[in-house]
Design a protein around this motif. Structure first.
Motif, PDB file in Angstrom:
ATOM      1  N   ARG A 154      65.638 -76.268  29.052  1.00  0.00           N
ATOM      2  CA  ARG A 154      65.631 -75.132  29.990  1.00  0.00           C
ATOM      3  C   ARG A 154      65.971 -73.832  29.260  1.00  0.00           C
ATOM      4  NH1 ARG A 154      66.154 -75.198  35.420  1.00  0.00           N
ATOM      5  NH2 ARG A 154      67.893 -73.729  35.350  1.00  0.00           N
ATOM      6  N   LEU A 155      66.924 -73.897  28.358  1.00  0.00           N
ATOM      7  CA  LEU A 155      67.266 -72.707  27.566  1.00  0.00           C
ATOM      8  C   LEU A 155      66.126 -72.316  26.639  1.00  0.00           C
ATOM      9  CD1 LEU A 155      70.984 -73.510  26.659  1.00  0.00           C
ATOM     10  CD2 LEU A 155      70.177 -71.666  28.137  1.00  0.00           C
ATOM     11  N   GLU A 156      65.391 -73.305  26.147  1.00  0.00           N
ATOM     12  CA  GLU A 156      64.224 -73.023  25.300  1.00  0.00           C
ATOM     13  C   GLU A 156      63.181 -72.214  26.070  1.00  0.00           C
ATOM     14  OE1 GLU A 156      60.451 -75.476  23.460  1.00  0.00           O
ATOM     15  OE2 GLU A 156      62.308 -76.555  23.853  1.00  0.00           O
ATOM     16  N   TYR A 157      62.956 -72.590  27.322  1.00  0.00           N
ATOM     17  CA  TYR A 157      62.012 -71.857  28.181  1.00  0.00           C
ATOM     18  C   TYR A 157      62.443 -70.395  28.318  1.00  0.00           C
ATOM     19  CZ  TYR A 157      60.374 -70.010  32.643  1.00  0.00           C
ATOM     20  OH  TYR A 157      59.864 -69.195  33.621  1.00  0.00           O
ATOM     21  N   LEU A 158      63.732 -70.192  28.571  1.00  0.00           N
ATOM     22  CA  LEU A 158      64.251 -68.826  28.735  1.00  0.00           C
ATOM     23  C   LEU A 158      64.147 -68.044  27.426  1.00  0.00           C
ATOM     24  CD1 LEU A 158      65.754 -66.670  30.374  1.00  0.00           C
ATOM     25  CD2 LEU A 158      67.908 -67.807  29.757  1.00  0.00           C
ATOM     26  N   GLY A 159      64.548 -68.674  26.326  1.00  0.00           N
ATOM     27  CA  GLY A 159      64.531 -67.992  25.043  1.00  0.00           C
ATOM     28  C   GLY A 159      63.138 -67.635  24.569  1.00  0.00           C
ATOM     29  N   ASP A 160      62.163 -68.506  24.849  1.00  0.00           N
ATOM     30  CA  ASP A 160      60.774 -68.230  24.464  1.00  0.00           C
ATOM     31  C   ASP A 160      60.276 -66.956  25.150  1.00  0.00           C
ATOM     32  OD1 ASP A 160      58.113 -68.880  23.361  1.00  0.00           O
ATOM     33  OD2 ASP A 160      57.606 -69.280  25.441  1.00  0.00           O
ATOM     34  N   SER A 161      60.589 -66.799  26.429  1.00  0.00           N
ATOM     35  CA  SER A 161      60.174 -65.603  27.162  1.00  0.00           C
ATOM     36  C   SER A 161      60.852 -64.354  26.608  1.00  0.00           C
ATOM     37  CB  SER A 161      60.503 -65.763  28.653  1.00  0.00           C
ATOM     38  OG  SER A 161      59.828 -66.869  29.211  1.00  0.00           O
ATOM     39  N   LEU A 162      62.147 -64.457  26.317  1.00  0.00           N
ATOM     40  CA  LEU A 162      62.884 -63.321  25.768  1.00  0.00           C
ATOM     41  C   LEU A 162      62.369 -62.943  24.380  1.00  0.00           C
ATOM     42  CD1 LEU A 162      66.437 -64.461  26.852  1.00  0.00           C
ATOM     43  CD2 LEU A 162      65.350 -62.341  27.588  1.00  0.00           C
ATOM     44  N   LEU A 163      62.089 -63.947  23.566  1.00  0.00           N
ATOM     45  CA  LEU A 163      61.600 -63.705  22.209  1.00  0.00           C
ATOM     46  C   LEU A 163      60.297 -62.912  22.240  1.00  0.00           C
ATOM     47  CD1 LEU A 163      61.919 -64.334  19.142  1.00  0.00           C
ATOM     48  CD2 LEU A 163      60.540 -66.381  19.564  1.00  0.00           C
ATOM     49  N   GLY A 164      59.358 -63.333  23.077  1.00  0.00           N
ATOM     50  CA  GLY A 164      58.082 -62.631  23.174  1.00  0.00           C
ATOM     51  C   GLY A 164      58.244 -61.200  23.661  1.00  0.00           C
ATOM     52  N   ALA A 165      59.114 -61.006  24.649  1.00  0.00           N
ATOM     53  CA  ALA A 165      59.316 -59.665  25.202  1.00  0.00           C
ATOM     54  C   ALA A 165      59.947 -58.724  24.180  1.00  0.00           C
ATOM     55  CB  ALA A 165      60.190 -59.749  26.454  1.00  0.00           C
ATOM     56  N   VAL A 166      60.965 -59.204  23.467  1.00  0.00           N
ATOM     57  CA  VAL A 166      61.655 -58.345  22.497  1.00  0.00           C
ATOM     58  C   VAL A 166      60.744 -58.009  21.323  1.00  0.00           C
ATOM     59  CG1 VAL A 166      63.580 -58.207  20.873  1.00  0.00           C
ATOM     60  CG2 VAL A 166      63.942 -59.165  23.152  1.00  0.00           C
ATOM     61  N   ILE A 167      59.984 -58.991  20.836  1.00  0.00           N
ATOM     62  CA  ILE A 167      59.068 -58.731  19.733  1.00  0.00           C
ATOM     63  C   ILE A 167      58.003 -57.722  20.149  1.00  0.00           C
ATOM     64  CG2 ILE A 167      57.243 -59.737  18.312  1.00  0.00           C
ATOM     65  CD1 ILE A 167      58.924 -62.224  18.033  1.00  0.00           C
ATOM     66  N   ALA A 168      57.479 -57.876  21.368  1.00  0.00           N
ATOM     67  CA  ALA A 168      56.467 -56.944  21.857  1.00  0.00           C
ATOM     68  C   ALA A 168      57.026 -55.528  21.944  1.00  0.00           C
ATOM     69  CB  ALA A 168      55.958 -57.402  23.223  1.00  0.00           C
ATOM     70  N   ALA A 169      58.243 -55.389  22.478  1.00  0.00           N
ATOM     71  CA  ALA A 169      58.857 -54.066  22.594  1.00  0.00           C
ATOM     72  C   ALA A 169      59.154 -53.474  21.223  1.00  0.00           C
ATOM     73  CB  ALA A 169      60.143 -54.167  23.418  1.00  0.00           C
ATOM     74  N   ALA A 170      59.642 -54.313  20.305  1.00  0.00           N
ATOM     75  CA  ALA A 170      59.954 -53.823  18.961  1.00  0.00           C
ATOM     76  C   ALA A 170      58.688 -53.390  18.233  1.00  0.00           C
ATOM     77  CB  ALA A 170      60.684 -54.909  18.166  1.00  0.00           C
ATOM     78  N   ALA A 171      57.624 -54.175  18.358  1.00  0.00           N
ATOM     79  CA  ALA A 171      56.361 -53.816  17.715  1.00  0.00           C
ATOM     80  C   ALA A 171      55.823 -52.498  18.276  1.00  0.00           C
ATOM     81  CB  ALA A 171      55.343 -54.940  17.911  1.00  0.00           C
ATOM     82  N   TYR A 172      55.949 -52.316  19.586  1.00  0.00           N
ATOM     83  CA  TYR A 172      55.487 -51.072  20.225  1.00  0.00           C
ATOM     84  C   TYR A 172      56.236 -49.864  19.661  1.00  0.00           C
ATOM     85  CZ  TYR A 172      54.334 -47.745  23.923  1.00  0.00           C
ATOM     86  OH  TYR A 172      53.901 -46.644  24.619  1.00  0.00           O
ATOM     87  N   GLN A 173      57.533 -50.019  19.423  1.00  0.00           N
ATOM     88  CA  GLN A 173      58.343 -48.911  18.923  1.00  0.00           C
ATOM     89  C   GLN A 173      58.155 -48.688  17.423  1.00  0.00           C
ATOM     90  OE1 GLN A 173      62.243 -50.157  20.128  1.00  0.00           O
ATOM     91  NE2 GLN A 173      61.980 -49.517  22.249  1.00  0.00           N
ATOM     92  N   LEU A 174      58.025 -49.783  16.669  1.00  0.00           N
ATOM     93  CA  LEU A 174      57.970 -49.677  15.213  1.00  0.00           C
ATOM     94  C   LEU A 174      56.604 -49.228  14.699  1.00  0.00           C
ATOM     95  CD1 LEU A 174      59.972 -52.874  14.194  1.00  0.00           C
ATOM     96  CD2 LEU A 174      60.715 -50.509  13.907  1.00  0.00           C
ATOM     97  N   TYR A 175      55.538 -49.543  15.451  1.00  0.00           N
ATOM     98  CA  TYR A 175      54.190 -49.259  14.978  1.00  0.00           C
ATOM     99  C   TYR A 175      53.452 -48.386  15.989  1.00  0.00           C
ATOM    100  CZ  TYR A 175      55.715 -53.359  12.422  1.00  0.00           C
ATOM    101  OH  TYR A 175      56.447 -54.241  11.681  1.00  0.00           O
ATOM    102  N   PRO A 176      53.801 -47.089  16.068  1.00  0.00           N
ATOM    103  CA  PRO A 176      53.238 -46.206  17.099  1.00  0.00           C
ATOM    104  C   PRO A 176      51.747 -45.935  16.940  1.00  0.00           C
ATOM    105  CG  PRO A 176      54.542 -44.949  15.517  1.00  0.00           C
ATOM    106  CD  PRO A 176      54.792 -46.391  15.218  1.00  0.00           C
ATOM    107  N   ASP A 177      51.202 -46.188  15.760  1.00  0.00           N
ATOM    108  CA  ASP A 177      49.788 -45.889  15.538  1.00  0.00           C
ATOM    109  C   ASP A 177      48.875 -47.088  15.797  1.00  0.00           C
ATOM    110  OD1 ASP A 177      50.392 -43.285  14.745  1.00  0.00           O
ATOM    111  OD2 ASP A 177      50.788 -43.914  12.690  1.00  0.00           O
ATOM    112  N   GLU A 178      49.460 -48.236  16.127  1.00  0.00           N
ATOM    113  CA  GLU A 178      48.653 -49.433  16.347  1.00  0.00           C
ATOM    114  C   GLU A 178      48.100 -49.469  17.773  1.00  0.00           C
ATOM    115  OE1 GLU A 178      47.578 -52.024  14.399  1.00  0.00           O
ATOM    116  OE2 GLU A 178      48.270 -50.707  12.781  1.00  0.00           O
ATOM    117  N   ASP A 179      46.862 -49.938  17.902  1.00  0.00           N
ATOM    118  CA  ASP A 179      46.288 -50.116  19.227  1.00  0.00           C
ATOM    119  C   ASP A 179      46.713 -51.484  19.789  1.00  0.00           C
ATOM    120  OD1 ASP A 179      44.789 -52.004  17.878  1.00  0.00           O
ATOM    121  OD2 ASP A 179      42.940 -50.829  17.911  1.00  0.00           O
ATOM    122  N   GLU A 180      46.213 -51.807  20.972  1.00  0.00           N
ATOM    123  CA  GLU A 180      46.622 -53.056  21.624  1.00  0.00           C
ATOM    124  C   GLU A 180      46.321 -54.272  20.751  1.00  0.00           C
ATOM    125  OE1 GLU A 180      45.642 -55.668  25.673  1.00  0.00           O
ATOM    126  OE2 GLU A 180      44.599 -53.781  25.263  1.00  0.00           O
ATOM    127  N   GLY A 181      45.138 -54.274  20.133  1.00  0.00           N
ATOM    128  CA  GLY A 181      44.772 -55.404  19.286  1.00  0.00           C
ATOM    129  C   GLY A 181      45.704 -55.566  18.103  1.00  0.00           C
TER     130      GLY A 181
END
Length: 258
Positions: free
Chosen positions: A73-100
């Protein structure tokens, strides 16, 4: 005189007593200390509830033989958090990248192979409770436990501490990104991570397309780096993505030789 006799009797009684026994540490208490030490080592914080981390570090195979709560159950929660944080970090760190490009970076950082490697680098396999028959070297069990650990950290310390942990351990860790750059074949992501880590500006400059033969279009990229936008390498391919990869691969080779 009577006082001296009383002291002498007390001394004789004391000599006749057995020395106090040292309290024996139970296996449960020893594991609690192991879990608390591991949490402090990888997060820099003392756990509020060590039991939630112990659950995260308990595989279902162990529960089947020993009872208690396992980490799915914790794995399910952590997987969702991991994806969200990585997505947010990538959005902030790479401002010139498009969606792809952002999707590519997220997939690059959160791949099952990479998460398993990160888990082993952190030493999760050393503190994981699992039955002896489980192969930790060639399975996803360590990576699943890392996701469960992230879920436990969120429940114990909140989102901010969890996001900070993921960014440091997964997104911009120098040791982990060096391993990624050497072992993965996604040259563009490896190049972007290297530039971000070093604080060097870069630009995948699309130069257009040419038709080398009838019906066969070739796309061209110039990879520029530094404040002046100096061209470091060039790439060509049947798609922009292929041209980017070629330019990034050439750039990584050039930088490795410097």
């Amino acid at each position: 005189m009577g006082h001296l006799l009383d002291l002498l009797k007390q001394s004789v009684r004391t000599l006749g007593q057995a020395p106090a026994k040292r309290r024996r540490i139970t296996p449960a208490e020893e594991y609690r200390r192991t879990v608390e030490s591991f949490v402090r080592e990888v997060t820099g914080q003392r756990p509020t509830d060590w039991r939630i981390f112990a659950q995260a570090l308990t595989h279902s195979s162990y529960v089947g033989s020993n009872g208690g709560k396992q980490n799915e159950r914790l794995e399910y929660l952590g997987d969702s958090l991991l994806g969200a944080v990585i997505a947010a970090a990538a959005y902030q760190l790479y401002p010139d990248e498009d969606e792809g490009g952002l999707t590519q970076i997220r997939s690059f950082l959160s791949s099952r192979k990479q998460i398993n490697k990160l888990a082993r680098n952190m030493g999760i396999d050393k503190v994981l409770r699992v039955s002896p028959g489980v192969d930790l070297e060639h399975s996803d069990v360590p990576g699943n436990a890392l996701e469960a650990f992230i879920g436990a950290l969120y429940l114990d310390k909140g989102f901010e501490a969890t996001a900070d942990f993921v960014k440091k351990q997964v997104v911009i860790s120098r040791k982990n990104m060096d391993k990624v750059s050497r072992q993965e074949e996604d040259y563009k992501s490896a190049f972007i991570i290297k530039m971000q880590r070093e604080g060097t500006p870069y630009l995948f400059d699309y130069l257009g397309e040419t038709e080398e033969t009838p019906g066969e279009v070739v796309h061209h990229i110039a990879l520029r780096v530094g404040a002046e936008g100096e061209i470091l390498s060039r790439g060509s391919g049947p798609s922009k993505k292929a041209a980017d990869q070629m330019a990034a691969q050439s750039a990584l080779r050039l930088l490795a030789d410097r």
